[in-house]
Structures are given as C-alpha cells and as structure tokens.
Scaffold this motif. Structure first.
Motif, short mmCIF file in Angstrom:
data_model
loop_
_atom_site.label_atom_id
_atom_site.label_comp_id
_atom_site.label_asym_id
_atom_site.label_seq_id
_atom_site.Cartn_x
_atom_site.Cartn_y
_atom_site.Cartn_z
N GLN A 1 -12.21 -2.10 -4.65
CA GLN A 1 -13.66 -2.23 -4.56
C GLN A 1 -14.22 -3.21 -5.57
OE1 GLN A 1 -15.78 1.54 -4.43
NE2 GLN A 1 -14.04 2.48 -3.39
N LYS A 2 -13.55 -3.31 -6.71
CA LYS A 2 -13.99 -4.26 -7.74
C LYS A 2 -13.39 -5.64 -7.52
CE LYS A 2 -14.27 -2.99 -12.00
NZ LYS A 2 -15.65 -3.32 -12.34
N ASN A 3 -12.65 -5.80 -6.41
CA ASN A 3 -12.03 -7.07 -6.01
C ASN A 3 -10.93 -7.53 -6.97
OD1 ASN A 3 -11.80 -8.96 -3.97
ND2 ASN A 3 -13.01 -10.46 -5.08
N ASP B 1 -4.79 -7.51 -7.38
CA ASP B 1 -3.49 -7.34 -8.03
C ASP B 1 -3.41 -5.98 -8.73
OD1 ASP B 1 -2.62 -9.83 -7.16
OD2 ASP B 1 -3.27 -10.85 -9.00
N ARG B 2 -4.44 -5.63 -9.44
CA ARG B 2 -4.45 -4.33 -10.13
C ARG B 2 -4.43 -3.20 -9.11
NH1 ARG B 2 -7.48 -3.58 -15.54
NH2 ARG B 2 -6.41 -1.75 -16.33
N ALA B 3 -5.17 -3.36 -8.03
CA ALA B 3 -5.17 -2.35 -6.97
C ALA B 3 -3.76 -2.15 -6.43
CB ALA B 3 -6.12 -2.76 -5.85
N ILE C 1 -4.75 11.43 1.68
CA ILE C 1 -4.29 10.51 0.64
C ILE C 1 -3.46 9.38 1.26
CG2 ILE C 1 -2.88 10.30 -1.46
CD1 ILE C 1 -5.51 11.81 -1.87
N ARG C 2 -2.60 9.72 2.21
CA ARG C 2 -1.79 8.71 2.88
C ARG C 2 -2.68 7.70 3.61
NH1 ARG C 2 2.35 9.68 6.73
NH2 ARG C 2 3.43 7.94 5.79
N TYR C 3 -3.70 8.20 4.30
CA TYR C 3 -4.58 7.28 5.03
C TYR C 3 -5.28 6.34 4.05
CZ TYR C 3 -7.63 5.09 8.28
OH TYR C 3 -8.24 4.12 9.02
N SER C 4 -5.75 6.88 2.95
CA SER C 4 -6.41 6.05 1.96
C SER C 4 -5.44 5.01 1.39
CB SER C 4 -6.96 6.92 0.83
OG SER C 4 -7.66 6.13 -0.10
N LEU C 5 -4.22 5.41 1.13
CA LEU C 5 -3.19 4.50 0.61
C LEU C 5 -2.95 3.33 1.57
CD1 LEU C 5 -0.71 3.56 -1.03
CD2 LEU C 5 0.58 5.41 0.07
N TYR C 6 -2.61 3.65 2.81
CA TYR C 6 -2.29 2.58 3.77
C TYR C 6 -3.54 1.83 4.23
CZ TYR C 6 2.42 4.36 3.67
OH TYR C 6 3.68 4.75 3.24
N GLY C 7 -4.66 2.53 4.33
CA GLY C 7 -5.91 1.86 4.70
C GLY C 7 -6.35 0.85 3.66
N GLN D 1 -4.34 -0.67 1.62
CA GLN D 1 -3.40 -1.79 1.70
C GLN D 1 -3.81 -2.77 2.81
OE1 GLN D 1 0.76 -0.29 1.62
NE2 GLN D 1 0.63 -1.45 -0.28
N VAL D 2 -4.22 -2.23 3.95
CA VAL D 2 -4.68 -3.10 5.04
C VAL D 2 -5.89 -3.91 4.57
CG1 VAL D 2 -5.75 -3.12 7.33
CG2 VAL D 2 -3.74 -1.70 6.91
N GLU D 3 -6.82 -3.25 3.90
CA GLU D 3 -8.02 -3.95 3.42
C GLU D 3 -7.64 -5.07 2.44
OE1 GLU D 3 -10.93 -3.67 4.64
OE2 GLU D 3 -11.11 -1.63 5.43
N ILE D 4 -6.67 -4.82 1.58
CA ILE D 4 -6.22 -5.86 0.64
C ILE D 4 -5.60 -7.03 1.39
CG2 ILE D 4 -4.49 -6.37 -1.15
CD1 ILE D 4 -5.10 -3.55 -2.30
N HIS D 5 -4.75 -6.72 2.37
CA HIS D 5 -4.15 -7.80 3.17
C HIS D 5 -5.22 -8.63 3.87
CE1 HIS D 5 -0.12 -6.60 2.31
NE2 HIS D 5 -0.16 -5.49 3.01
N LEU D 6 -6.22 -7.95 4.42
CA LEU D 6 -7.30 -8.67 5.09
C LEU D 6 -8.09 -9.53 4.11
CD1 LEU D 6 -8.54 -5.99 7.64
CD2 LEU D 6 -7.32 -8.12 8.13
N ALA D 7 -8.34 -8.99 2.92
CA ALA D 7 -9.08 -9.76 1.90
C ALA D 7 -8.32 -11.01 1.50
CB ALA D 7 -9.34 -8.89 0.68
N ARG D 8 -7.01 -10.97 1.60
CA ARG D 8 -6.18 -12.13 1.26
C ARG D 8 -5.88 -13.01 2.48
NH1 ARG D 8 -2.09 -8.94 -2.74
NH2 ARG D 8 -3.28 -9.33 -4.64
N GLY D 9 -6.38 -12.62 3.64
CA GLY D 9 -6.12 -13.39 4.85
C GLY D 9 -4.74 -13.16 5.43
N GLU D 10 -4.08 -12.09 5.05
CA GLU D 10 -2.73 -11.77 5.51
C GLU D 10 -2.80 -10.84 6.73
OE1 GLU D 10 -0.87 -11.92 0.98
OE2 GLU D 10 -1.40 -9.99 1.87
N VAL D 11 -3.24 -11.38 7.82
CA VAL D 11 -3.51 -10.58 9.02
C VAL D 11 -2.24 -9.93 9.56
CG1 VAL D 11 -4.41 -10.66 11.39
CG2 VAL D 11 -5.53 -11.97 9.57
#
Length: 162
Positions: free
Chosen positions: A84-86, A89-91, A111-117, A119-129
């Motif tokens: 959330q703080k963008n 790497d730390r995330a 907890i699992r959904y939050s973990l993998y969800g 990760q998906v958000e991080i990949h999307l933020a980096r353009g790693e579709v």
C-alpha cells in the motif's frame, strides 16, 4: 470500532509495559496492528507489527511462542501494508516469508488469499501480467473456501483479461 479498539489496546499496552507483561504487550501490539489494518492505516500496521516482531525476538523473548502462532497474519499484513505504501521490494520480503510458512503449514483461507492476492497486485504494479496470471488458479481455489474474496477475485480477473 477499530479506532476505539486501537485506543483501548494502546492504554492496555502502557499498563502491560509497566508491569513487564511481555506476552501481553506483544498480544496488544498484534491487536493494534490488526486495528490499524482494519482502519486502512498502513503506517500503523507496519509500526505495531514490526514492533511485535522486534519485541519478541529481543532479550525478552518470552512471547516468541505467541509470535509463532500469529506470524503468518503478521507477515502477510506487513506485506500488504508495504504494498500500500508502494514499497514493493519490502512487501515481497514479507510475502516470501509467508510463502515459506504456507508451504510448511497450510494457512487459513483469508490469510492465503491476502498473500496471493497481494502478490498479484505487486506483479500488476510492475507490469508483470503473465506472473500475475499464474496466481489466478490458486486464488480461485482459495476463494471457494473464502467467499468474501469473490468480488476482489472478479476484479483481478477482469484486470488480467486486458
């Protein structure tokens, strides 16, 4: 409600620290982290959860057992707060620890959904579709056991169909 809980936890923490109640202090820090998370305050989430981790690993490590029990919640919540703080790497540092925990002991569906969800958000933020898409089958399976995730999953799926 979360703001009132945070205020009450804070008062309890002051008392617990005065009487050197290690486990109680860590328990209250965890409660404060969860309340801050519920209020959408990543800075508070980070502050309280990192304090709980630090306190439990210091010279007063009597609360280490309690931290072991809550560690999955703490590291996933920290991963999400840093996302959330963008600070991706730390995330990811926290989420990698959570992935190891998930392999050792099946985490709860929320907890699992939050973990993998996250990760998906991080990949999307980096353009790693493509990396993000690889997590969809896992998220779909988790969402069956955690119906509250259905709306977020649908939103992710629509973002990944672009």
């Amino acid at each position: 409600k979360a703001a009132a809980a945070l205020e009450n936890y804070s008062e309890g923490l002051k008392i617990a620290q005065q009487i050197e109640g290690e486990t109680t202090s860590v328990e209250l820090m965890i409660g404060m982290g969860l309340a801050a998370q519920q209020m959408g305050k990543p800075d508070g989430t980070i502050e309280y959860f990192e304090a709980a981790l630090e306190f439990s690993s210091g010279p007063r490590g009597g609360s280490a057992g309690l931290i072991r029990r809550y560690r999955p919640t703490i590291v996933v919540s920290l991963g999400d707060a840093w996302y959330q703080k963008n600070d991706l790497d730390r995330a990811e540092t926290y989420l990698k620890e959570a992935l190891i925990l998930d392999k050792k002991h099946a985490l709860t569906p929320d907890i699992r959904y939050s973990l993998y969800g996250t990760q998906v958000e991080i990949h999307l933020a980096r353009g790693e579709v493509e990396k993000a898409r690889r997590h969809l089958p896992t998220l779909s399976a988790i969402a069956k056991a955690f119906p509250a995730a259905a709306e977020h999953l649908a939103q992710l799926e629509s973002r990944l169909e672009l």
